[in-house]
Design an enzyme around this catalytic site. Sequence first.
Site, PDB file in Angstrom:
ATOM      1  N   LYS A 106       0.844  -1.202   0.000  1.00  0.00           N
ATOM      2  CA  LYS A 106       0.000   0.000   0.000  1.00  0.00           C
ATOM      3  C   LYS A 106       0.868   1.237   0.000  1.00  0.00           C
ATOM      4  O   LYS A 106       1.853   1.316   0.731  1.00  0.00           O
ATOM      5  CB  LYS A 106      -0.865  -0.022   1.277  1.00  0.00           C
ATOM      6  CG  LYS A 106      -1.937   1.030   1.325  1.00  0.00           C
ATOM      7  CD  LYS A 106      -3.203   0.586   0.632  1.00  0.00           C
ATOM      8  CE  LYS A 106      -4.223   1.711   0.496  1.00  0.00           C
ATOM      9  NZ  LYS A 106      -3.942   2.593  -0.660  1.00  0.00           N
ATOM     10  N   LYS A 130       5.230   2.086   8.249  1.00  0.00           N
ATOM     11  CA  LYS A 130       4.075   2.935   8.621  1.00  0.00           C
ATOM     12  C   LYS A 130       2.800   2.106   8.795  1.00  0.00           C
ATOM     13  O   LYS A 130       2.069   2.261   9.773  1.00  0.00           O
ATOM     14  CB  LYS A 130       3.866   4.007   7.540  1.00  0.00           C
ATOM     15  CG  LYS A 130       2.828   5.065   7.906  1.00  0.00           C
ATOM     16  CD  LYS A 130       2.524   5.999   6.737  1.00  0.00           C
ATOM     17  CE  LYS A 130       3.751   6.717   6.234  1.00  0.00           C
ATOM     18  NZ  LYS A 130       3.433   7.717   5.191  1.00  0.00           N
ATOM     19  N   LYS A 142       5.342   2.260  -2.991  1.00  0.00           N
ATOM     20  CA  LYS A 142       5.234   3.666  -3.402  1.00  0.00           C
ATOM     21  C   LYS A 142       5.515   3.748  -4.884  1.00  0.00           C
ATOM     22  O   LYS A 142       6.243   2.909  -5.432  1.00  0.00           O
ATOM     23  CB  LYS A 142       6.245   4.527  -2.643  1.00  0.00           C
ATOM     24  CG  LYS A 142       5.896   5.990  -2.602  1.00  0.00           C
ATOM     25  CD  LYS A 142       4.915   6.275  -1.477  1.00  0.00           C
ATOM     26  CE  LYS A 142       4.666   7.740  -1.271  1.00  0.00           C
ATOM     27  NZ  LYS A 142       4.109   7.999   0.055  1.00  0.00           N
ATOM     28  N   THR A 225      -5.059  12.770   6.299  1.00  0.00           N
ATOM     29  CA  THR A 225      -3.664  12.895   6.731  1.00  0.00           C
ATOM     30  C   THR A 225      -3.524  14.111   7.651  1.00  0.00           C
ATOM     31  O   THR A 225      -2.889  14.029   8.713  1.00  0.00           O
ATOM     32  CB  THR A 225      -2.719  12.983   5.512  1.00  0.00           C
ATOM     33  OG1 THR A 225      -3.043  11.915   4.619  1.00  0.00           O
ATOM     34  CG2 THR A 225      -1.276  12.870   5.926  1.00  0.00           C
TER      35      THR A 225
HETATM   36  N1  LIG Z   1      -1.642  12.964   0.578  1.00  0.00           N
HETATM   37  C1  LIG Z   1      -1.531  12.098   1.575  1.00  0.00           C
HETATM   38  O1  LIG Z   1      -2.506  11.460   1.973  1.00  0.00           O
HETATM   39  C2  LIG Z   1      -0.216  11.893   2.268  1.00  0.00           C
HETATM   40  C3  LIG Z   1       0.879  12.685   1.989  1.00  0.00           C
HETATM   41  N2  LIG Z   1       2.017  12.531   2.745  1.00  0.00           N
HETATM   42  C4  LIG Z   1       3.188  13.376   2.499  1.00  0.00           C
HETATM   43  O2  LIG Z   1       2.859  14.751   2.766  1.00  0.00           O
HETATM   44  C5  LIG Z   1       3.651  15.595   1.937  1.00  0.00           C
HETATM   45  C6  LIG Z   1       2.737  16.529   1.162  1.00  0.00           C
HETATM   46  O3  LIG Z   1       1.867  15.739   0.362  1.00  0.00           O
HETATM   47  P1  LIG Z   1       0.487  16.320  -0.223  1.00  0.00           P
HETATM   48  O4  LIG Z   1      -0.001  17.396   0.647  1.00  0.00           O
HETATM   49  O5  LIG Z   1      -0.365  15.152  -0.506  1.00  0.00           O
HETATM   50  O6  LIG Z   1       0.984  16.904  -1.612  1.00  0.00           O
HETATM   51  P2  LIG Z   1       0.348  18.109  -2.454  1.00  0.00           P
HETATM   52  O7  LIG Z   1       0.900  17.961  -3.813  1.00  0.00           O
HETATM   53  O8  LIG Z   1      -1.111  18.183  -2.249  1.00  0.00           O
HETATM   54  O9  LIG Z   1       0.974  19.388  -1.747  1.00  0.00           O
HETATM   55  C7  LIG Z   1       2.356  19.591  -1.644  1.00  0.00           C
HETATM   56  C8  LIG Z   1       2.585  20.986  -1.145  1.00  0.00           C
HETATM   57  O10 LIG Z   1       3.987  21.214  -1.008  1.00  0.00           O
HETATM   58  C9  LIG Z   1       4.307  22.399  -1.732  1.00  0.00           C
HETATM   59  N3  LIG Z   1       5.692  22.367  -2.135  1.00  0.00           N
HETATM   60  C10 LIG Z   1       6.282  21.666  -3.122  1.00  0.00           C
HETATM   61  N4  LIG Z   1       7.583  21.948  -3.149  1.00  0.00           N
HETATM   62  C11 LIG Z   1       7.800  22.831  -2.162  1.00  0.00           C
HETATM   63  C12 LIG Z   1       8.919  23.517  -1.701  1.00  0.00           C
HETATM   64  N5  LIG Z   1      10.113  23.331  -2.266  1.00  0.00           N
HETATM   65  N6  LIG Z   1       8.774  24.387  -0.648  1.00  0.00           N
HETATM   66  C13 LIG Z   1       7.563  24.592  -0.090  1.00  0.00           C
HETATM   67  N7  LIG Z   1       6.472  23.950  -0.482  1.00  0.00           N
HETATM   68  C14 LIG Z   1       6.588  23.106  -1.508  1.00  0.00           C
HETATM   69  C15 LIG Z   1       3.342  22.413  -2.879  1.00  0.00           C
HETATM   70  O11 LIG Z   1       3.255  23.701  -3.467  1.00  0.00           O
HETATM   71  P3  LIG Z   1       2.470  23.843  -4.876  1.00  0.00           P
HETATM   72  O12 LIG Z   1       1.107  23.242  -4.708  1.00  0.00           O
HETATM   73  O13 LIG Z   1       2.414  25.301  -5.061  1.00  0.00           O
HETATM   74  O14 LIG Z   1       3.298  23.073  -5.866  1.00  0.00           O
HETATM   75  C16 LIG Z   1       2.078  22.045  -2.133  1.00  0.00           C
HETATM   76  O15 LIG Z   1       1.604  23.137  -1.385  1.00  0.00           O
HETATM   77  C17 LIG Z   1       4.499  14.662   1.061  1.00  0.00           C
HETATM   78  O16 LIG Z   1       5.745  14.456   1.695  1.00  0.00           O
HETATM   79  C18 LIG Z   1       3.691  13.371   1.066  1.00  0.00           C
HETATM   80  O17 LIG Z   1       4.474  12.241   0.808  1.00  0.00           O
HETATM   81  C19 LIG Z   1       2.102  11.621   3.749  1.00  0.00           C
HETATM   82  C20 LIG Z   1       1.052  10.813   4.034  1.00  0.00           C
HETATM   83  C21 LIG Z   1      -0.161  10.816   3.270  1.00  0.00           C
HETATM   84  O1  LIG Z   2      -3.222   6.281   1.466  1.00  0.00           O
HETATM   85  C1  LIG Z   2      -2.345   5.515   1.116  1.00  0.00           C
HETATM   86  O2  LIG Z   2      -2.543   4.374   0.768  1.00  0.00           O
HETATM   87  C2  LIG Z   2      -0.885   5.929   1.106  1.00  0.00           C
HETATM   88  C3  LIG Z   2      -0.603   7.310   1.545  1.00  0.00           C
HETATM   89  C4  LIG Z   2       0.869   7.557   1.404  1.00  0.00           C
HETATM   90  O3  LIG Z   2       1.406   7.487   0.318  1.00  0.00           O
HETATM   91  C5  LIG Z   2       1.666   7.839   2.576  1.00  0.00           C
HETATM   92  O4  LIG Z   2       1.226   7.599   3.698  1.00  0.00           O
HETATM   93  O5  LIG Z   2       2.815   8.309   2.411  1.00  0.00           O
END
Ligand SMILES: NC(=O)C1=CN([C@@H]2O[C@H](COP(=O)(O)OP(=O)(O)OC[C@H]3O[C@@H](n4cnc5c(N)ncnc54)[C@H](OP(=O)(O)O)[C@@H]3O)[C@@H](O)[C@H]2O)C=CC1
Ligand SMILES: O=C(O)CCC(=O)C(=O)O
Length: 451
Positions: A106, A130, A142, A225
Amino acid sequence: MVVCLHSPNSLLCVSIEASQTGCDKVIFGGNIKKKASGATMNALVATNRNFKRAAKLLGLDSKLEKSLLIPFREIKVECTIPKDDGTLASFVGFRVQHDNARGPMKGGIRYHPEVDPDEVNALAQLMTWKTAVANIPYGGAKGGIGCNPGELSVSELERLTRVFAQKIHDLIGIHTDVPAPDMGTGPQTMAWILDEYSKFHGYSPAVVTGKPIDLGGSLGRDAATGRGVLFATEALLKEHGKTISGQRFVIQGFGNVGAWAAQLISEQGGKIVAVSDITGAIKNSKGLDIPSLLKHAKEHKGVKGFHGGDPIDPKSILVEDCDILIPAALGGVINRENASDIKSKFIIEAANHPTDPEADEILSKKGVVILPDIFANSGGVTVSYFEWVQNIQGFMWDEEKVNNELKNYMTRGFKDVKEMCKTHNCDLRMGAFTLGVNRVARATVLRGWGA
Ligand SMILES: NC(=O)C1=CN([C@@H]2O[C@H](COP(=O)(O)OP(=O)(O)OC[C@H]3O[C@@H](n4cnc5c(N)ncnc54)[C@H](OP(=O)(O)O)[C@@H]3O)[C@@H](O)[C@H]2O)C=CC1
Ligand SMILES: O=C(O)CCC(=O)C(=O)O
């Protein structure tokens, strides 16, 4: 045709045969390791180092340790699409399936220019620990495509996603590997994968999670998240005799995770004093008005230009004065170069692997408490599990049930991590790693290796 790339690194010097990995073909591809840029350690080296420390604390058998480190399967595919102007564009897509001892693998799919094999490998391994920390019946995987989604039109993104799905459809499935969104992807991406997969295997909503609600997505997955980050932060602060209310937060990243975390934390009385995304960074020591900022970010595709605060240098966001820092964007952002300048007392890792092991050491000496990614951001995959369960049951839960169950999982997870900290006299990162690695090791031994 599946091609597996074995990526050698200093911590994993083993020779493996194709038959041992489940791959069609293994290429010993020389040094394909991404060079760490500046002060940031290579993601796979950093993740392996944490795993090795946990294995040592657990006294894991060295053969078992080796078997847990080697990914089950690494997939690399070429994805060529016609662009809207008729020219061709080629991209490389990856899916790393790290471990399936506890259940189907996953993990999310990331669209970002910096996606590379070692990073996907590290992220897949983190998913294994995780899902075990969250105690949900999954392994870890991933995926990603090295592309800039901001530079592709919606129809180009659709074509790219469908080509990627065509290349990997035989290797994913409800009981084998279940993708979900990550950076640069979302419910629409999952809908295209579901549609493409269904052409080959029949309609199968449980093959992906994080889908649109109309296609069997779970209520509450979008916020999960960020909500998990809220519950994790509450549990940690309670230990320290504090609550969210009145704490000053800085958040890097204002996408799915960062924006939901900001909204939910501010609803609990937390003061968000600075946020950043790719467009810029904004600060207001009195606290940003988050509903207005969310509206602005939606309308202007970023936080830049928001009038309810002052613009600051995005590079300084992590060292802004605050009580609690939440990195919610890229990996490796807290490293030996900026760790000693960090002013917060707590770091909640909403992003995956935002902190290098070198930074961990520096921060630990400063007394900064870090809530590690494999627990802090596990709310997303936990609600993905609820979505998968609902799809298999053919029954939809209401949002209150989803959120209550998520709180139960996060609260129990925190207690389990703390228990391991006590047993092994270690910090929260090693508490979470020993918890996850131990659960996966036990499942692996119980299943055995065949006669
Ligand atoms: N989505 C999920 O359910 C999960 C996500 N994560 C982790 O959380 C983190 C964010 O994911 P997620 O929110 O889904 O991704 P998104 O693509 O929705 O958002 C990413 C954010 O980070 C910003 N960003 C990208 N590069 C930079 C930078 N250099 N400096 C500052 N901000 C930056 C983006 O800006 P912009 O939009 O302007 O490009 C955007 O605001 C990742 O590490 C991901 O692996 C972990 C668990 C689950
Ligand atoms: O929702 C999922 O299955 C995975 C989310 C994820 O990629 C993460 O936790 O980093």
